[in-house]
Enzyme design. Structure first.
Site, PDB file in Angstrom:
ATOM      1  N   ASN A  23       0.876  -1.167   0.000  1.00 31.26           N
ATOM      2  CA  ASN A  23       0.000   0.000   0.000  1.00 31.26           C
ATOM      3  C   ASN A  23       0.921   1.226   0.000  1.00 31.26           C
ATOM      4  OD1 ASN A  23      -1.815   2.018   0.515  1.00 31.26           O
ATOM      5  ND2 ASN A  23      -2.754   1.031   2.300  1.00 31.26           N
ATOM      6  N   ARG A  78      -2.687  -2.075  -3.452  1.00 35.73           N
ATOM      7  CA  ARG A  78      -3.881  -1.267  -3.224  1.00 35.73           C
ATOM      8  C   ARG A  78      -3.795  -0.067  -4.160  1.00 35.73           C
ATOM      9  NH1 ARG A  78      -5.201   3.157   1.236  1.00 35.73           N
ATOM     10  NH2 ARG A  78      -7.338   3.507   0.591  1.00 35.73           N
ATOM     11  N   HIS A 100     -12.896   3.326   0.189  1.00 38.65           N
ATOM     12  CA  HIS A 100     -12.892   2.346   1.292  1.00 38.65           C
ATOM     13  C   HIS A 100     -13.570   1.033   0.874  1.00 38.65           C
ATOM     14  CE1 HIS A 100     -13.008   6.002   4.254  1.00 38.65           C
ATOM     15  NE2 HIS A 100     -11.760   5.685   3.972  1.00 38.65           N
ATOM     16  N   ARG A 121     -11.397  16.369   7.450  1.00 40.39           N
ATOM     17  CA  ARG A 121     -12.235  16.701   6.282  1.00 40.39           C
ATOM     18  C   ARG A 121     -13.658  17.003   6.728  1.00 40.39           C
ATOM     19  NH1 ARG A 121     -10.835  11.397   2.842  1.00 40.39           N
ATOM     20  NH2 ARG A 121      -9.392  10.907   4.521  1.00 40.39           N
ATOM     21  N   GLU A 154      -8.006  -4.740   5.590  1.00 39.19           N
ATOM     22  CA  GLU A 154      -7.919  -4.495   4.146  1.00 39.19           C
ATOM     23  C   GLU A 154      -6.817  -5.334   3.503  1.00 39.19           C
ATOM     24  OE1 GLU A 154      -8.280  -0.316   5.426  1.00 39.19           O
ATOM     25  OE2 GLU A 154      -9.079   0.038   3.426  1.00 39.19           O
TER      26      GLU A 154
END
Ligand code: AMP
Length: 394
Positions: A7, A90, A179, A238, A381
């Site tokens: 990743n 990823r 996601h 965010r 993940e």
């Protein structure tokens, strides 16, 4: 089969070596702060737990450091890079092109590059990781797993924005979703736990980034992040949902340029903007001490999640379970309690005692007689990527 998961981010590369089909994690770690003289290499296996500070100036140098430690005679996990059958990468944005796990070819790399404007902070680094891995693991199959792929099932009714269709048709302005690997992993766990293939589920991923997904029969049908990972829930820094006229006000009245606006809404807003703290643990501690801003921020955060639960229950015309996952979802009993309070109209009723249990496995935290299950499911993940790579090659 040894599968290496990579990743690659803007200044870090995370990795895990997983043996399939046993799903055993042989080792894991990461290189952080690439580009500085104080980069950090961490490496963990059954035998060892290493943390080294050193100068790692490029991603290539970072991945070379990972290869060196994997091959190390004392602490390493492999004798030869040829032992790695596949590298699973990823990749954040697969646009409209990629609906599933993809063997990387020149054409795939071109598409990942073409999509870079849609994910400028991610796709270029993901691609760089692929190019370097191709050199260092030349015998291995290189496979891409896209965060957006799980959401390709979202129908136009939910993925189109109400702007002239030409922007959708010609410029690809639509909801893509993110996601996906996490939502897929936890929702599959939930479906098998519920033993109901046609389950209606809301998966709530609350980590640094936060998102909710409506899932029917294992397929994503709506999702709170949109064209970029900006919309929806309140995140660490965010804003999530915001009236876009604020952007015009910032530019026209307050003299912001677009880079400033972007920085404000993605790096300086959310929980950080509301409280001065990014990490939810700090906000919870402050709230306990009576910090009013922190108390309100937690309530606002939970309120936003509640609204998505209501919206998605209506969109699915039903609900079997909600899932809490990722750093906050798995660990914050405070936020879970706020989200599930005063939701008995939907038969979402939390069991306080069960909510307080600390565990790292799937658990049910609703009261026994409620129809709607409230599940806490640890996401993974990397394992999901390994599973998908293994399935692709089997
Ligand atoms: P993730 O992106 O899934 O790694 O989640 C990271 C976030 O999880 C951090 O920013 C923390 O705010 C949050 N987190 C981690 N552990 C806890 C905890 N025990 N309680 C509350 N929040 C936590």
């Amino acid at each position: 089969m040894h599968i290496l998961i990579i990743n690659a981010g803007s200044s870090s590369i995370k990795f895990q070596l997983i043996l399939m089909p046993s799903e055993k994690v042989i080792c894991s770690g990461m290189v952080e702060r690439i580009g500085s003289n104080n980069s950090v290499l961490t490496y963990k296996s059954d035998k060892t737990n290493i943390k080294e500070t050193k100068s790692i100036l490029t991603h290539k140098n970072g991945l070379q450091n990972i290869v060196d430690i994997l091959l190390d005679k004392t602490v390493g996990a492999i004798k030869n890079t040829n032992q790695i059958a596949a590298v699973g990468h990823r990749v954040v944005h697969g646009g409209k092109y990629f609906v599933g796990t993809t063997l990387i070819t020149n054409e795939v790399k071109e598409k990942i590059n073409e999509l870079a404007p849609l994910a400028p902070l991610h796709n270029p680094h993901n691609l760089e990781g692929i190019l370097i891995a191709e050199e260092l693991f030349s015998e291995a199959k290189q496979i891409a797993i896209f965060d957006t792929a799980f959401h390709r099932t979202i129908p136009e009714i939910a993925s189109k924005y109400a702007i002239p269709s030409t922007f959708y048709d010609k410029h690809g302005l639509q909801l893509y979703g993110f996601h996906g690997t996490s939502h897929k992993y936890v929702s599959e766990k939930a479906i098998s736990y519920l033993n109901k293939d046609d389950s209606k589920i809301i998966s709530i991923h609350l980590g640094n980034g936060c998102s909710a997904t409506a899932i029917v029969e294992g397929k994503s049908i709506d999702h709170s992040l949109g064209f970029a990972p900006a919309n929806g829930l309140i995140m660490g820094s965010r804003s999530g949902d915001i009236d876009h006229s604020i952007i015009f006000y910032l530019v026209n009245k307050l003299g912001y340029n677009l880079d400033d606006v972007n920085k404000l809404l993605t790096k300086e807003s959310g929980m950080l903007g509301l409280t001065g703290y990014n990490d939810l643990r700090d906000i919870q501690l402050e709230a306990e001490k009576g910090n009013i801003e922190c108390i309100l921020a937690l309530e606002m955060n939970a309120y936003r999640i509640k609204k998505y639960i209501g919206a998605y229950t209506a969109a699915m015309n039903g609900l079997d379970a909600i899932i809490f996952t990722a750093g906050i979802g798995e660990n914050s009993q405070v936020l879970r309690k706020l989200v599930c309070s005063d939701m008995d109209y939907l038969d979402i009723r939390l069991d306080d005692k069960k909510n307080k249990i600390i565990s790292n496995s799937l658990r049910e935290i609703n009261v026994n007689d409620s129809k709607i299950k409230i599940l806490v499911i640890p996401t993974n993940e990397e394992l999901e990527i390994a599973i998908q790579v293994f399935e692709k090659l089997s």
